[in-house]
Enzyme design. Structure first.
Site, PDB file in Angstrom:
ATOM      1  N   GLU A 112      59.903  45.855   6.924  1.00 30.45           N
ATOM      2  CA  GLU A 112      59.407  47.220   6.704  1.00 30.45           C
ATOM      3  C   GLU A 112      57.924  47.263   7.031  1.00 30.45           C
ATOM      4  O   GLU A 112      57.115  46.551   6.424  1.00 30.45           O
ATOM      5  CB  GLU A 112      59.639  47.694   5.273  1.00 30.45           C
ATOM      6  CG  GLU A 112      59.185  49.139   5.100  1.00 30.45           C
ATOM      7  CD  GLU A 112      59.525  49.755   3.760  1.00 30.45           C
ATOM      8  OE1 GLU A 112      59.660  50.987   3.706  1.00 30.45           O
ATOM      9  OE2 GLU A 112      59.643  49.004   2.765  1.00 30.45           O
ATOM     10  N   ASN A 119      59.279  59.429  -4.608  1.00 27.26           N
ATOM     11  CA  ASN A 119      58.540  60.635  -4.981  1.00 27.26           C
ATOM     12  C   ASN A 119      57.859  61.246  -3.763  1.00 27.26           C
ATOM     13  O   ASN A 119      57.741  62.473  -3.652  1.00 27.26           O
ATOM     14  CB  ASN A 119      57.498  60.307  -6.052  1.00 27.26           C
ATOM     15  CG  ASN A 119      58.115  60.049  -7.404  1.00 27.26           C
ATOM     16  OD1 ASN A 119      59.226  60.503  -7.687  1.00 27.26           O
ATOM     17  ND2 ASN A 119      57.415  59.301  -8.248  1.00 27.26           N
ATOM     18  N   PHE A 120      57.406  60.411  -2.849  1.00 24.03           N
ATOM     19  CA  PHE A 120      56.737  60.903  -1.643  1.00 24.03           C
ATOM     20  C   PHE A 120      57.691  61.763  -0.819  1.00 24.03           C
ATOM     21  O   PHE A 120      57.343  62.876  -0.414  1.00 24.03           O
ATOM     22  CB  PHE A 120      56.236  59.720  -0.819  1.00 24.03           C
ATOM     23  CG  PHE A 120      55.507  60.127   0.436  1.00 24.03           C
ATOM     24  CD1 PHE A 120      54.139  60.349   0.411  1.00 24.03           C
ATOM     25  CD2 PHE A 120      56.186  60.294   1.628  1.00 24.03           C
ATOM     26  CE1 PHE A 120      53.457  60.730   1.567  1.00 24.03           C
ATOM     27  CE2 PHE A 120      55.520  60.671   2.786  1.00 24.03           C
ATOM     28  CZ  PHE A 120      54.155  60.897   2.748  1.00 24.03           C
ATOM     29  N   GLU A 121      58.900  61.265  -0.575  1.00 21.29           N
ATOM     30  CA  GLU A 121      59.861  62.035   0.212  1.00 21.29           C
ATOM     31  C   GLU A 121      60.284  63.293  -0.537  1.00 21.29           C
ATOM     32  O   GLU A 121      60.433  64.368   0.059  1.00 21.29           O
ATOM     33  CB  GLU A 121      61.085  61.182   0.540  1.00 21.29           C
ATOM     34  CG  GLU A 121      62.081  61.899   1.436  1.00 21.29           C
ATOM     35  CD  GLU A 121      63.225  60.997   1.898  1.00 21.29           C
ATOM     36  OE1 GLU A 121      64.151  61.520   2.565  1.00 21.29           O
ATOM     37  OE2 GLU A 121      63.188  59.786   1.612  1.00 21.29           O
ATOM     38  N   LYS A 139      45.044  65.293  12.754  1.00 19.47           N
ATOM     39  CA  LYS A 139      44.059  65.841  13.683  1.00 19.47           C
ATOM     40  C   LYS A 139      44.346  65.341  15.090  1.00 19.47           C
ATOM     41  O   LYS A 139      44.669  64.176  15.297  1.00 19.47           O
ATOM     42  CB  LYS A 139      42.647  65.448  13.252  1.00 19.47           C
ATOM     43  CG  LYS A 139      42.207  66.123  11.954  1.00 19.47           C
ATOM     44  CD  LYS A 139      40.748  65.848  11.659  1.00 19.47           C
ATOM     45  CE  LYS A 139      40.314  66.607  10.405  1.00 19.47           C
ATOM     46  NZ  LYS A 139      38.878  66.408  10.109  1.00 19.47           N
ATOM     47  N   ASP A 160      51.573  57.228   8.310  1.00 18.07           N
ATOM     48  CA  ASP A 160      50.451  58.153   8.246  1.00 18.07           C
ATOM     49  C   ASP A 160      50.512  59.083   9.455  1.00 18.07           C
ATOM     50  O   ASP A 160      50.548  58.626  10.596  1.00 18.07           O
ATOM     51  CB  ASP A 160      49.139  57.361   8.256  1.00 18.07           C
ATOM     52  CG  ASP A 160      47.935  58.230   7.911  1.00 18.07           C
ATOM     53  OD1 ASP A 160      47.850  59.350   8.443  1.00 18.07           O
ATOM     54  OD2 ASP A 160      47.096  57.773   7.126  1.00 18.07           O
ATOM     55  N   ASN A 216      48.196  43.416   9.538  1.00 14.36           N
ATOM     56  CA  ASN A 216      48.391  44.533  10.447  1.00 14.36           C
ATOM     57  C   ASN A 216      49.674  44.303  11.234  1.00 14.36           C
ATOM     58  O   ASN A 216      49.810  43.320  11.960  1.00 14.36           O
ATOM     59  CB  ASN A 216      47.189  44.642  11.389  1.00 14.36           C
ATOM     60  CG  ASN A 216      47.226  45.894  12.239  1.00 14.36           C
ATOM     61  OD1 ASN A 216      47.783  46.911  11.848  1.00 14.36           O
ATOM     62  ND2 ASN A 216      46.606  45.823  13.403  1.00 14.36           N
TER      63      ASN A 216
END
Length: 298
Positions: A106, A278-280, A184, A180, A158
């Site tokens: 992941e 919770n994010f989804e 912009k 993320d 990374n």
């Protein structure tokens, strides 16, 4: 700009959106991007590295369980790139997981809810959580220890740098859920899904291996299609027709998306192996559409 509490950011795969990616302020100290990004100056990054203090609970988890779960020999000390000469191989997996079971990686494990739930549900598989933020690493360690998992390991590194040193065929699946969005326009180049990473993911995947991606940002969905659909080394396994704008919008003109020309694209049903974090749920409550992708190595 106040330092954000990374521990409370769920599902954020690569970092936080910055109005100014050249500097952050934390604990009263101004830190330049070169200070907080160990890879600064070498490539465009999909995250902004921040120092963050662990609360007592997370610090205890790291003190007691990091040696069991965190792969400390992958990255250079204090950096987010692989150690000199490091190679992620099948032998490395067998040595550190204790088995040669199929490996799911992941990219951006966030708080670890998804990868831990998957590891609990599938003890016959191995899992690797990649996360750049220490609070996220610590929270994943905490959850893994709570469940006594033997099939999960964590690396603070990374992801593109690690995939670049992977042995061909060493991975069975790759997950990138809610990366993320870098909304912009001038930051779109920082999005984690890029042709270079796609090529390395393809090489790391075994025969029939899958890269699963999910986003709740319509413009990111278009970005994924642009990067992935024309590739001859992946096939889009989607069976759902989705209409998307054919031009990009940014944070300042997102409202214009509906009026832009649209085209049909193929996407996948929601991956049932992904827990509803919770994010989804917040994205769904805000009326955003979840876009799921399944790209299979060919």
């Amino acid at each position: 700009m106040a330092q954000q509490n990374i521990e409370n950011i769920e599902g954020n795969a690569e970092g936080v959106v910055e109005d100014n990616v050249e500097a952050t302020v934390g604990e009263g100290n101004v830190e330049t991007a070169q200070t907080v990004n160990p890879l600064h100056g070498r490539k465009v990054l999909s995250f902004v590295r921040r120092s963050a203090r662990l609360d007592a609970r997370l610090q205890r988890a790291m003190d007691n369980h990091a040696a069991r779960y965190v792969l400390g020999d992958i990255a250079e000390e204090g950096r987010l790139d692989p150690a000199e000469g490091f190679r992620f191989t099948g032998d490395y997996v067998r040595d550190h997981w204790g088995s040669a079971a199929p490996l799911t990686v992941e990219i951006g494990s966030g708080q670890g809810e998804n990868v831990v739930a998957a590891a609990v549900a599938h003890p016959e598989r191995n899992f690797l959580a990649l996360e750049v933020y220490e609070p996220g690493v610590a929270h994943t360690v905490l959850l893994a220890a709570k469940h006594g998992l033997e099939n999960l390991r964590i690396a603070q590194i990374n992801a593109p740098e690690l995939f670049a040193v992977m042995e061909p065929g060493v991975v069975d699946e790759v997950w990138t859920f809610f990366p993320d969005p870098w909304p912009k326009m001038r930051h779109h180049k920082r999005r984690i899904v890029q042709p270079e990473l796609a090529a390395d993911v393809r090489d790391a995947l075994g025969e029939g291996g899958v890269w699963r991606i999910a986003t709740d940002i319509e413009d990111y969905a278009l970005h994924v299609h642009e990067v992935m659909d024309a590739r001859t080394d992946f096939e889009n396994g989607g069976g759902l027709t989705v209409s998307l704008p054919t031009a990009h919008v940014g944070k300042g003109n997102a409202a214009e998306a509906q009026a832009l020309p649209h085209a049909d694209f193929m996407e996948s049903p929601r991956f049932d192996g992904r827990v509803l974090t919770n994010f989804e749920r917040k994205g769904l409550d805000a009326g955003r559409v979840i876009h799921d992708f399944t790209y299979r190595r060919v």
